[in-house]
Scaffold this active site. Structure first.
Site, PDB file in Angstrom:
ATOM      1  N   ASN A 162      27.403 -23.520 -10.763  1.00 49.31           N
ATOM      2  CA  ASN A 162      26.802 -24.817 -10.396  1.00 49.31           C
ATOM      3  C   ASN A 162      27.791 -25.970 -10.379  1.00 49.31           C
ATOM      4  O   ASN A 162      27.705 -26.848  -9.522  1.00 49.31           O
ATOM      5  CB  ASN A 162      25.601 -25.119 -11.301  1.00 49.31           C
ATOM      6  N   GLY A 192      26.455 -20.000 -18.761  1.00 55.27           N
ATOM      7  CA  GLY A 192      25.656 -19.333 -17.736  1.00 55.27           C
ATOM      8  C   GLY A 192      24.225 -19.211 -18.210  1.00 55.27           C
ATOM      9  O   GLY A 192      23.769 -19.978 -19.071  1.00 55.27           O
ATOM     10  N   THR A 218      21.970 -13.647 -19.567  1.00 57.84           N
ATOM     11  CA  THR A 218      23.351 -13.124 -19.586  1.00 57.84           C
ATOM     12  C   THR A 218      23.973 -13.371 -20.960  1.00 57.84           C
ATOM     13  O   THR A 218      24.684 -12.513 -21.494  1.00 57.84           O
ATOM     14  CB  THR A 218      24.209 -13.813 -18.502  1.00 57.84           C
ATOM     15  N   GLU A 273      27.015 -21.355 -23.867  1.00 58.08           N
ATOM     16  CA  GLU A 273      26.353 -22.539 -23.296  1.00 58.08           C
ATOM     17  C   GLU A 273      25.374 -22.025 -22.251  1.00 58.08           C
ATOM     18  O   GLU A 273      25.792 -21.541 -21.194  1.00 58.08           O
ATOM     19  CB  GLU A 273      27.388 -23.469 -22.640  1.00 58.08           C
ATOM     20  N   CYS A 305      22.708 -27.904 -15.532  1.00 55.76           N
ATOM     21  CA  CYS A 305      21.946 -27.471 -16.706  1.00 55.76           C
ATOM     22  C   CYS A 305      21.316 -28.662 -17.427  1.00 55.76           C
ATOM     23  O   CYS A 305      20.383 -28.489 -18.194  1.00 55.76           O
ATOM     24  CB  CYS A 305      22.866 -26.704 -17.646  1.00 55.76           C
ATOM     25  N   GLU A 322      30.860 -27.251 -27.467  1.00 55.58           N
ATOM     26  CA  GLU A 322      32.130 -27.511 -26.794  1.00 55.58           C
ATOM     27  C   GLU A 322      32.456 -28.983 -26.961  1.00 55.58           C
ATOM     28  O   GLU A 322      31.717 -29.732 -27.586  1.00 55.58           O
ATOM     29  CB  GLU A 322      32.003 -27.150 -25.309  1.00 55.58           C
TER      30      GLU A 322
END
Ligand code: NAD
Length: 480
Positions: A150, A226, A230, A248, A282, A461
């Site tokens: 994205n 992602g 996943t 994340e 996101c 992060e």
């Protein structure tokens, strides 16, 4: 068709298998270049190159590492427009957004961590006259960085920069849906003089390349951005190997609008929070909760602005909503619009695919969609759609909206609109999300912790958090 190449041991090379995947320009619905269909063999080559580079890179002074990274940041800036064009074509986002937002942010990511590492210090814990503890923070070794489609170069560099700055060597995988800017970036790494093997980029599918990175026994830390599913798959493989993990993941972010908000600003920014990058961020606010006393007025003003968003060719300056990144995702979003209707939702605007006239007539476009009349617990309001689709719902009390806002499995970001400072702080404290924006959206300071609660992720992060993730802390205790 042009072939994208892997970047391994400082060289641009073909995948061992010589197999490629078609890379599609989503605004025209046609393949325009080829992405390596790499596999575990290519990951192994990348690992070996990274492992060989690690002793020199990790022993370099922070100043020397910083210098190389600053050259890389400068090259991104010089090539901003070319990278932005590549990103827009590859991902479908409006070119102006890539030019003014995403690529400059990729530059900032590298610049930020290149300078941060020069100021990074570890702690000392003296025990009076008895002993002195100090903390050594050393790079981990070879780490894996896996990123989504994205915000391709933005999120790719957001991981790689702290990993490299901290002295690690990296095996990285961008999304197979948007590999182009990572390829251009690898050329800039060569131009910047990044020593060979320090960064290796292996292109290909998640279940082949991504899973080989995660399963590699000597790649001992994984930073992943992602989808939540996943992330769970990765955690399942990584946990028994005791890898360090930063995940994340997805979001379903509430946008809470109180009656005492600055009305005009809230409407305008809520439109931006809903539909920037086709809603494929996101952090986009996809559930709007509006206090009942202003619900009708807000709805009218909001819908009027949403109807004014021009959907179409990402390369045109006046386009506000570009193409959906892939056919599969386009179909998924349309599926969710159907689900919303089945669940009893009313489409207030949008709800359909768009076929712009001209060169983009076969691209993947969806009209910005606003849905009303759904309860907060239905699937449409609980599952991540990750497209230009939002729901609006009224609320009566602060308690009620907190319950609705916190009702999903996700906890990434939240936006609160009110001019009442006390209420703003109170709501912020009660939101179960990693980020709370008050009277703004997507205002980012790279020093702040970034990440989600619940199924939106594990770890943080940004700033020192990222440098801590990419280092091992060692306590040294000296008896005096
Ligand atoms: P995805 O999970 O399908 O893919 C992400 C990356 O993982 C890709 O590079 C993919 O090839 C790889 N991958 C897929 N399967 C893998 C496996 N088994 N092992 C290792 N790697 C694998 O996600 P996506 O569709 O590319 O991205 C959209 C998702 O990302 C959304 O859920 C969105 O919310 C999330 N996202 C989160 C953040 C955040 O900061 N929290 C930021 C951006 C996007």
């Amino acid at each position: 068709m042009e072939k994208i190449l892997n970047y391994i041991n400082g060289e641009l090379i073909e995948p061992i298998s010589k197999q490629y995947l078609e890379n599609v320009d989503p605004s025209i619905g046609l393949a325009y270049n080829l992405c390596p269909d790499s596999d575990a063999g290519d990951v192994e080559l990348a690992y070996e190159a990274a492992a060989a580079a690690f002793p020199v890179w990790s022993e370099m002074s922070t100043g020397e590492r910083s210098k190389v990274m600053l050259r890389l940041a400068a090259l991104i800036e010089i090539n901003n427009d070319a990278l932005a064009l590549a990103e827009s074509v590859d991902q479908g986002k409006p070119l102006w957004l890539a030019k003014n937002g995403e690529i400059p942010r990729a530059q900032s990511n590298i610049h930020f961590f290149a300078t941060a590492i020069e100021h990074y210090a570890s702690e000392a814990h003296p025990m009076g006259n008895h002993a002195l503890n100090y903390t050594l923070r050393t790079p981990i070794g070879v780490v894996g960085c896996i990123s989504p489609w994205n915000l391709p170069l933005y999120l790719f560099t957001w991981k790689i920069a702290p990993a490299l700055a901290a002295g690690n060597c990296v095996v990285a995988k961008p999304s197979e849906i948007t590999p182009m800017t990572a390829y251009l970036f690898s050329k800039l790494c060569i131009e910047a003089g990044l020593p060979k093997g320090v960064l290796n980029i292996v292109h290909g599918l998640g279940p082949k390349v991504g899973s080989a990175i995660v399963a590699h026994e000597k790649i001992t830390a994984i930073s992943f951005t992602g989808g939540t599913k996943t992330g769970a798959d990765i955690a399942r493989v990584a946990a028994p190997m005791f890898k360090k993990l930063s995940l994340e993941l997805g979001g379903k972010n509430p946008n809470i609008i109180f009656a005492d908000c600055d009305f005009e600003k809230t409407v305008k920014e809520s439109v931006r929070a809903s539909f920037t990058n086709q809603g494929e961020i996101c952090l986009c606010g996809s559930r709007l909760y509006i206090e009942r006393s202003i619900y009708a007025k807000f709805k009218e003003a909001y819908i009027a602005q949403v109807k004014g968003l021009k959907v179409g060719d990402p390369l045109l300056d006046d386009t506000k909503v570009g193409a959906i990144a892939s056919k599969m995702h386009f179909e998924k979003i349309l599926g969710y619009i159907e689900l919303a209707k089945e669940e009893g939702g009313t489409i207030l605007t949008g709800g359909v695919a768009v076929n712009p006239a001209g060169r983009c007539s076969n691209g993947y476009f969806i009209e910005p969609t606003v849905i009303e009349g759904l309860g907060h617990l239905c699937r449409t309001n609980q599952e991540e759609i990750f497209g230009p689709v939002v729901t609006i719902q009224p609320f009566d009390t602060e308690e009620e909206v907190l319950e609705m806002a916190n009702s999903t499995a996700y906890g990434l970001a939240c936006t609160v609109w009110t001019e009442n400072l006390t209420k703003a702080h109170r709501v912020a404290a009660k939101m179960k999300s990693g980020i709370v924006w008050i009277n703004c959206w997507l205002l980012r300071d790279l020093r702040t912790p970034f990440g989600g609660m619940k199924q939106s992720g594990v770890g943080r992060e940004g700033g020192w958090e990222a440098l801590r993730f990419f280092t091992e802390a060692k306590n040294v205790c000296v008896k005096l």
